[in-house]
Every structure is written in C-alpha cells, then in structure tokens.
Design an enzyme around this catalytic site. Structure first.
Site, PDB file in Angstrom:
ATOM      1  N   SER A  25     -55.638  43.538  34.686  1.00  0.00           N
ATOM      2  CA  SER A  25     -56.575  43.166  33.604  1.00  0.00           C
ATOM      3  C   SER A  25     -56.490  44.145  32.436  1.00  0.00           C
ATOM      4  O   SER A  25     -56.495  43.748  31.269  1.00  0.00           O
ATOM      5  CB  SER A  25     -58.012  43.162  34.131  1.00  0.00           C
ATOM      6  N   ARG A  29     -54.971  43.652  28.416  1.00  0.00           N
ATOM      7  CA  ARG A  29     -55.830  43.953  27.263  1.00  0.00           C
ATOM      8  C   ARG A  29     -55.236  45.059  26.403  1.00  0.00           C
ATOM      9  O   ARG A  29     -55.369  45.049  25.182  1.00  0.00           O
ATOM     10  CB  ARG A  29     -57.238  44.331  27.754  1.00  0.00           C
ATOM     11  N   GLY A  97     -53.530  33.242  33.849  1.00  0.00           N
ATOM     12  CA  GLY A  97     -54.786  32.757  33.261  1.00  0.00           C
ATOM     13  C   GLY A  97     -55.342  33.739  32.248  1.00  0.00           C
ATOM     14  O   GLY A  97     -55.927  33.337  31.234  1.00  0.00           O
ATOM     15  N   ARG A 125     -55.121  24.492  35.904  1.00  0.00           N
ATOM     16  CA  ARG A 125     -56.366  25.271  35.880  1.00  0.00           C
ATOM     17  C   ARG A 125     -57.231  24.884  34.678  1.00  0.00           C
ATOM     18  O   ARG A 125     -56.729  24.519  33.625  1.00  0.00           O
ATOM     19  CB  ARG A 125     -56.017  26.768  35.887  1.00  0.00           C
ATOM     20  N   SER A 172     -67.387  34.792  34.328  1.00  0.00           N
ATOM     21  CA  SER A 172     -65.933  34.884  34.201  1.00  0.00           C
ATOM     22  C   SER A 172     -65.571  35.821  33.057  1.00  0.00           C
ATOM     23  O   SER A 172     -65.938  35.584  31.909  1.00  0.00           O
ATOM     24  CB  SER A 172     -65.335  33.492  33.941  1.00  0.00           C
ATOM     25  N   ASP A 323     -61.194  38.696  43.197  1.00  0.00           N
ATOM     26  CA  ASP A 323     -59.765  38.645  43.539  1.00  0.00           C
ATOM     27  C   ASP A 323     -59.473  39.235  44.923  1.00  0.00           C
ATOM     28  O   ASP A 323     -58.332  39.177  45.393  1.00  0.00           O
ATOM     29  CB  ASP A 323     -58.937  39.389  42.485  1.00  0.00           C
TER      30      ASP A 323
HETATM   31  C1  S3P Z   1     -59.557  38.486  35.066  1.00  0.00           C
HETATM   32  C2  S3P Z   1     -60.715  37.848  35.391  1.00  0.00           C
HETATM   33  C3  S3P Z   1     -60.931  37.118  36.636  1.00  0.00           C
HETATM   34  C4  S3P Z   1     -59.878  37.461  37.675  1.00  0.00           C
HETATM   35  C5  S3P Z   1     -58.500  37.467  37.093  1.00  0.00           C
HETATM   36  C6  S3P Z   1     -58.405  38.507  35.973  1.00  0.00           C
HETATM   37  C7  S3P Z   1     -59.447  39.191  33.763  1.00  0.00           C
HETATM   38  O1  S3P Z   1     -60.854  35.732  36.379  1.00  0.00           O
HETATM   39  O2  S3P Z   1     -59.943  36.557  38.747  1.00  0.00           O
HETATM   40  O3  S3P Z   1     -57.544  37.790  38.084  1.00  0.00           O
HETATM   41  O4  S3P Z   1     -58.520  39.974  33.580  1.00  0.00           O
HETATM   42  O5  S3P Z   1     -60.314  38.965  32.912  1.00  0.00           O
HETATM   43  P1  S3P Z   1     -62.148  34.898  35.913  1.00  0.00           P
HETATM   44  O6  S3P Z   1     -62.584  35.449  34.642  1.00  0.00           O
HETATM   45  O7  S3P Z   1     -61.680  33.481  35.770  1.00  0.00           O
HETATM   46  O8  S3P Z   1     -63.130  35.071  37.028  1.00  0.00           O
END
Ligand code: S3P
Length: 440
Positions: A25, A29, A97, A125, A172, A323
């Site tokens: 994550s 970023r 995602g 998704r 989320s 996760d």
């Molecule tokens: C993440 C947020 C989470 C997590 C993903 C990474 C992120 O997803 O499951 O692996 O980096 O913001 P969600 O925001 O859909 O819960």
C-alpha cells in the site's frame, strides 16, 4: 501463472530471521504522490512486485520520470500537481485494485482523457464504489456493466471537481483514497466518513507532502491544495509489509519447533488487527525495537510456535486485518476450538472470492473443517490434515496461505504458485531457507 509448486511438509520448525519486503500500500502511494511533486523523490525499500510495478507503468505513461537505482530503490520526478499528461495508450492496472481505484480518483480531476484496463480478476471487481462518489464530485467516468467494471474511460475535466461529504457504505482505504485524491483538486474541502477507519497511509503520506487533512472520528477531510503548497519530501522509506509478515506469523505459530524474527514490520495501528487476534489466540509474539521509519511506525517481531485457541471477531476489526484472513484461517485450523469470523463480506470482492476460495481450497487439505457463511467463516480447529492438490486461483494471498498450510500439514501441490509475484516474489525462496535452517 501456471506454475506448479511442490510444498514439502516442514520437518522441524522454521527458524531464523527475515527482513519483510516493503509495504504494498505504501509503495503504490509513494510513487503516485511523488509523481505529483516537482522535485526528485528518493524512494527506498520499494516493493518490487507486479502490483506496484503496475503503478510505476501507469505513472510513466502519464509523463512521470521514474528511474530505478536498484530493485528496491528508485527516484521519481514529477512535473507538479498539474503536470500529468494525456497517456497515448490504454492504462493497464494488471491485478492491482489499489492502482486502479486510486488512479481513478487522481485522473478524474485531470483535463485529459484516459482509459483503464486490467487482468481477468480486476475486470470482475466492483468499481462503482469509486465511480459513484467521483461522479457526485462532477467527474465523468464510464465503464462496462452499468459503470461498475473495467474497461473504464475517464473524460477530460474542464473545471474543478466539487468538494463533497461522502458517507461510504464500506470501510475501504481504496475508496477513501480515491475520493481524497480527487479532493486535492476540488473547489472546496472533501470529507469521507467510513463505518470504521480503514488503513490511513494516504492521510499520513499526504500530510508529509504538506496537504492539510483533518480527522474526526471515522471521518477525514482533505483541503484542496494550492500548486505551490504541495511539497514533495526528498526521501520516502517504505516500511515492511505486515500483510506479508502475516504468513510467517501464522507459519511459526503452527509449525512446532519454529522460532522466527521478522525485521522491519510496519505496525501502523490501522493495520495491526492481525497482531491483536494472534495474541488473543495465545500466540507467542513479541514486538520489539519500535521505531519510526518514513513517517510510519515499524518494529521487529519475534514469534515462536505455541498452542492456539479459537476466537471470534467481526466487522469492527475487519479493516485492520482484511488482507490477513487467509493467513489467520490457516492458523485457526491448528487451534483448539472454533474460530468464528463475521463481517468479512468484503473478502468476496478481493483478487478472488476469498471466503469461497478458503472454504473450498483449504478443505482439500482439511476436509470438513470449514463452514462458509455469507459474510464469514467458521473454522473448526484441531483439523485432520491430508496431502492435496490445491489452487491459488491466481490470488497471491491464497497461494501463500495454502503454502503455509501445506508445510504445516502433510505437504501439498500448489497450482498457480507464481501468483505470489503480485506482492512477494521471494516468498518461496524465503520459506526454503527458513525450512532448511530448521533442519540444521
Ligand atoms: C488497500 C486497501 C484494501 C486492501 C488492499 C490494499 C490499499 O482494500 O485489501 O490490499 O492499499 O488501499 P479495500 O480498500 O478495498 O478494503
């Protein structure tokens, strides 16, 4: 992703120490936010794995200069908050995602056209959860299946987005971050309220870039940024990923004779639900050498094998360990008594439907020991394990938790094992090393 991997049963515990790779994550970023700056940012301990490389490719396609100095070290030079340029081709988020959802927020505000695609998993998704609030802000985004799925096209924004107050139905970080990023470019402050606070890396890191953010309970407000006030730091050091550490916390807890020291693990409180649940299960964990690294708290974690007992947990803690459910589920099969997981419906829209995948694949190894519920799982501990052929279903966290389960039990044959490349390319070489050091 068709690689078959033989998982040998551990003969003796996993012993030794390992340095946990950079947080996924935070790595995403770091590249995105540095790419909006106007001076070089030196990023260290970057996660060199497929998901984060999707973000690198997308930022490059938008005109950001990215130079790797080594696998885990790079320099990102942006052209300023308004310096991204129209991509010539379709942007590919791959399996990620985070790349797609955060970039939707960022690109919604740009005065140029962009189109996104992704792999077969990402195609399925839900993106409506991001598209809807961005549309409320005035963005024009269109996609397949009633604007819910890839491919998505983002139309040029000719004026400023509107600042909104958004009450998110889901906790989320991807939804929250997309809205906050769009909010940087809005005409007024933007507030996102979540049912429970999700990981806050966006808030922490943007604050480090001089962006004004205010938190109140489960709400966070971003204030639009003046061009000159967005100030990239010289350096960002990415902490180790607790979601990757989770597989080793589980393995060392359930493989008798194990003792591991995991170095440089990020312990941001919005991510440490896994530690709370393992402690409650009776795991022997010791969090040592707490320190700050690149604006995030990190520590070393010692873990050794211990008798575990079943626990119950639900929606409130879920965003703090979302996760880590596959790793926890593997450990729960070794616990005394049942583990009851509720409020985990979000797992159905991850890289695969993880509730269903855990129920089906884990039970090939531990027959009759998992009940799948609509929003969770009941895992009967003390399971009788057998050797089995199991499938990761192309999901990196399924692959790693199945490998742990196989090693702790009678071994396994794992299909699509190379899906670990999404977040932890060196996973199998690490477990080989630790397994061998246990045999010495
Ligand atoms: C993440 C947020 C989470 C997590 C993903 C990474 C992120 O997803 O499951 O692996 O980096 O913001 P969600 O925001 O859909 O819960």
């Amino acid at each position: 992703m068709a690689e078959l991997k033989i998982i040998e049963p551990a003969c003796g515990g996993w012993r030794g120490s390992l340095t946990i790779p950079g947080d996924k994550s935070v790595s995403h970023r770091s590249v995105m936010f540095a790419g909006l700056g106007d001076r070089p940012v030196h990023i260290r301990n970057f996660l060199h794995a497929a998901d984060c490389l999707s973000t690198v490719a997308v930022m490059r396609a938008l005109g950001v200069q990215i130079q790797f100095l080594g696998e885990h070290e790079l320099i990102v030079t942006g052209k300023g908050l308004h310096g991204l340029t129209e991509p010539m081709g379709v942007l590919d988020a791959g399996n990620s995602g985070t790349t797609l959802r955060l970039m939707m927020g960022l690109l919604a505000a740009q005065p140029f056209f962009s189109v996104f695609t992704g792999d077969a998993s990402l195609m399925q998704r839900p993106m409506g959860r991001v598209l809807q609030p961005l549309s409320q802000m005035g963005a024009q985004i269109f996609g397949r299946n009633g604007n819910n799925n890839l491919p998505l096209s983002i139309l040029p924004m000719q004026k400023k987005l509107r600042g909104i107050c958004y009450d998110s139905p889901v906790a989320s970080a991807q939804v929250k971050s997309a809205i906050l990023l769009a909010g940087l470019y809005a005409d007024a402050p933007t507030t996102v309220t979540e049912p429970y606070v999700s990981r806050d890396h966006t808030e922490q890191m943007l604050a480090g870039f001089g962006v004004r953010m205010e938190r109140s309970g489960t709400s966070v407000t971003v204030f639009p940024v003046q061009k000159t006030k967005y100030c990239a730091p010289e350096e960002i050091t990415v902490p180790g990923d607790i979601s990757s550490a989770a597989f080793f916390l589980a393995a060392a807890s359930i493989i008798s004779g194990s003792r591991l020291c995991l170095h440089n693990v990020g312990i941001n409180p919005t991510r440490t639900g896994i530690l709370d649940v393992f402690m409650e299960m009776g795991a022997h964990l010791c969090v040592k050498n707490r320190r700050q690294s690149g604006g995030e708290p990190v520590a070393d974690i010692e873990v050794e094998a211990a008798p575990l007992h079943g626990v119950s947990f639900g929606a409130q803690i879920m965003p703090r360990l979302i996760d880590e459910i596959p790793a926890l589920a593997a450990a729960a099969l070794f616990a005394d008594g049942d583990t009851v997981i509720t409020g985990a419906g979000e797992l159905r829209v991850k890289e695969t439907d993880r509730l269903h995948a855990i129920a089906e694949e884990f039970q090939k190894i531990a027959p009759g020991s998992i009940e799948e519920r609509e929003d969770g799982l009941v895992i009967h501990g003390g399971a009788q394990l057998q050797h089995a052929r199991v499938a990761s279903r192309g999901d990196h966290r399924m692959a790693m938790s199945l490998a742990v389960l196989g090693a702790a039990g009678e071994g396994a044959v794992l299909e699509e094992a190379d899906s670990v490349n999404i977040s932890y390319p060196s996973f199998f070489s690490e477990i080989k090393r630790l397994q061998e050091s246990g045999r010495d």
